[in-house]
Design a protein around this motif. Structure first.
Motif, PDB file in Angstrom:
ATOM      1  N   UNK A  31     -44.358   5.696   2.626  1.00 26.69           N
ATOM      2  CA  UNK A  31     -42.945   5.364   2.758  1.00 26.69           C
ATOM      3  C   UNK A  31     -42.113   6.514   3.328  1.00 26.69           C
ATOM      4  N   UNK A  32     -42.676   7.698   3.357  1.00 23.49           N
ATOM      5  CA  UNK A  32     -41.943   8.824   3.932  1.00 23.49           C
ATOM      6  C   UNK A  32     -42.247   8.851   5.429  1.00 23.49           C
ATOM      7  N   UNK A  33     -41.183   8.677   6.223  1.00 24.87           N
ATOM      8  CA  UNK A  33     -41.376   8.369   7.641  1.00 24.87           C
ATOM      9  C   UNK A  33     -42.077   9.477   8.416  1.00 24.87           C
ATOM     10  N   UNK A  50     -40.579   0.435   2.782  1.00 23.29           N
ATOM     11  CA  UNK A  50     -39.350   0.800   3.504  1.00 23.29           C
ATOM     12  C   UNK A  50     -39.009  -0.302   4.484  1.00 23.29           C
ATOM     13  N   UNK A  52     -35.694  -0.205   6.376  1.00 23.00           N
ATOM     14  CA  UNK A  52     -34.470   0.070   7.139  1.00 23.00           C
ATOM     15  C   UNK A  52     -34.784   0.141   8.635  1.00 23.00           C
ATOM     16  N   UNK A  53     -33.751   0.259   9.427  1.00 19.30           N
ATOM     17  CA  UNK A  53     -33.874   0.177  10.891  1.00 19.30           C
ATOM     18  C   UNK A  53     -34.795   1.265  11.458  1.00 19.30           C
ATOM     19  N   UNK A  54     -34.869   2.415  10.788  1.00 26.36           N
ATOM     20  CA  UNK A  54     -35.692   3.508  11.312  1.00 26.36           C
ATOM     21  C   UNK A  54     -37.182   3.180  11.294  1.00 26.36           C
ATOM     22  N   UNK A  57     -38.299   2.179  14.744  1.00 25.45           N
ATOM     23  CA  UNK A  57     -38.509   3.316  15.653  1.00 25.45           C
ATOM     24  C   UNK A  57     -39.806   4.042  15.321  1.00 25.45           C
ATOM     25  N   UNK A  58     -40.057   4.267  14.039  1.00 23.65           N
ATOM     26  CA  UNK A  58     -41.271   4.988  13.633  1.00 23.65           C
ATOM     27  C   UNK A  58     -42.516   4.188  14.014  1.00 23.65           C
ATOM     28  N   UNK A  60     -42.785   2.047  16.434  1.00 24.42           N
ATOM     29  CA  UNK A  60     -42.905   2.059  17.888  1.00 24.42           C
ATOM     30  C   UNK A  60     -43.470   3.395  18.371  1.00 24.42           C
TER      31      UNK A  60
END
Lengths: 108, 140
Positions: A31-33, A50, A52-54, A57-58, A60
């Motif tokens: 869960x830690x990006x 997790x 959220x929107x980030x 990105x992660x 991708x």
């Protein structure tokens, strides 16, 4: 196994699947990006709680083949739309991360 | 001399949810250039970590990516508070990120270590109260 093949299992629900033919070659749970970006491998399925929107990105940038939201975690429609746009597959499951990982391991 | 491609981005420091736009853009560009997927992965993750750092700590900044024949250079420049102790900041697990950032899954103290891990060379120049410039290089 492809993401589409995983989605045929009734324990895994499709939230968005723009790239169904992506291959799943293993799994990474976290869960830690930054840990995910440091450790997940290309074509892994990333199991997380997790949402959220980030996460999009992660997923991708790490080039994982699919995000799997454990324990029936849900997504905002905004996050879902961004995932669709960026070609990120997102599935959810009622299973906890551990059970999801061993189930997937048995299917690969 | 070989041709150099330069890509310049402004990193918006006010919008944490859109952080990563520059890295995702670079990923697309490098794909179009036909580079190896693992190289693209390394460059875009290193750059994303840098972008996130600029948003969390420095109210944004500027990013430049230069593509040379044999390497890719990423330069991230901000006018933020600077890094007091670079050696300490480079340690895995060390973080000064605030709680609301951690609740989003960042701030695990892996940003700078990831940037180093995924690049062949990394240089940090920082002055407290003035800003930080990180220069990273990935060989092709």
């Amino acid at each position: 196994m492809t993401v589409y093949e995983l989605s045929q299992n009734s324990q895994f629900n499709v939230l968005t699947m723009p790239e169904p033919e992506r291959v799943i070659n293993g799994a990474y749970v976290g869960d830690l990006l930054s840990w995910v970006m440091g450790k997940a491998q290309y074509d892994n399925i990333w199991i997380t709680i997790m949402s959220n929107i980030n996460v999009v990105a992660v997923a991708s940038l790490s080039d994982v083949s699919c995000v799997l939201l454990a324990e029936d975690v849900t997504l905002d429609s905004e996050v879902l739309n961004t995932a669709k746009e960026k070609g990120i597959n997102i599935l959810s499951t009622p299973l906890a991360a551990y059970e999801a990982a061993i189930t997937i391991s048995g299917m690969i | 001399m070989s041709e150099i491609l330069n890509f310049h981005f402004q990193v918006d420091g006010n919008d944490f949810t859109s952080a990563g736009q520059a890295s995702i853009q670079i990923k697309k560009i490098l794909r179009r250039l036909g580079l190896d997927p693992e190289i693209i992965r390394r460059v875009s993750i290193a750059m994303y970590e840098g972008e996130i750092n600029m948003v969390i700590h420095a109210h944004g900044g500027e990013a430049d990516v230069n593509v040379y024949e044999d390497h890719i250079e990423i330069i991230l420049k901000d006018n933020g508070p600077g890094i007091k102790d670079i050696e300490q900041a480079m340690q895995e697990g060390f973080s000064t990120a605030p709680d609301q950032i951690r609740s989003l899954g960042f701030g695990a103290g892996m940003g700078l270590p990831n940037m180093k891990r995924y690049t062949d060379d990394m240089k940090i120049e920082s002055e407290v109260g003035v800003g930080t410039t990180v220069t990273m290089c990935v060989n092709l």
